[in-house]
Design a protein around this motif. Sequence first.
Motif, mmCIF file in Angstrom:
data_model
loop_
_atom_site.group_PDB
_atom_site.id
_atom_site.type_symbol
_atom_site.label_atom_id
_atom_site.label_comp_id
_atom_site.label_asym_id
_atom_site.label_seq_id
_atom_site.Cartn_x
_atom_site.Cartn_y
_atom_site.Cartn_z
ATOM 1 N N GLY A 150 0.866 -1.465 0.154
ATOM 2 C CA GLY A 150 -0.145 0.037 0.118
ATOM 3 C C GLY A 150 0.868 1.265 -0.037
ATOM 4 N N PHE A 151 1.666 1.356 0.894
ATOM 5 C CA PHE A 151 3.022 2.460 0.816
ATOM 6 C C PHE A 151 3.463 2.608 -0.489
ATOM 7 N N LEU A 152 3.995 1.764 -1.165
ATOM 8 C CA LEU A 152 4.461 1.667 -2.379
ATOM 9 C C LEU A 152 3.510 2.169 -3.549
ATOM 10 N N VAL A 153 2.322 1.642 -3.519
ATOM 11 C CA VAL A 153 1.343 2.260 -4.343
ATOM 12 C C VAL A 153 1.061 3.783 -4.032
ATOM 13 N N HIS A 154 0.935 4.221 -2.754
ATOM 14 C CA HIS A 154 0.941 5.617 -2.564
ATOM 15 C C HIS A 154 2.055 6.412 -3.093
ATOM 16 N N LEU A 155 3.272 6.031 -2.750
ATOM 17 C CA LEU A 155 4.465 6.667 -3.265
ATOM 18 C C LEU A 155 4.316 6.830 -5.002
#
Length: 50
Positions: free
Chosen positions: A23-28
């Motif tokens: 999820g964090f990588l998608v957000h980034l």
Amino acid sequence: MSAPDRLWFLYAAYSAFWLLLAGFLVHLGRRHRAVDRAVRALEARLEKRA
């Protein structure tokens, strides 16, 4: 009690970690695309002024 029965929380934490990381990588990635669009817009404005 077998080891998998006693360590269910370890599997849950491992799964939660990878889900949060994904999820964090998608957000980034989304933020990166937004910043890239803003930079391109600024570059286009600067080219028009020159």
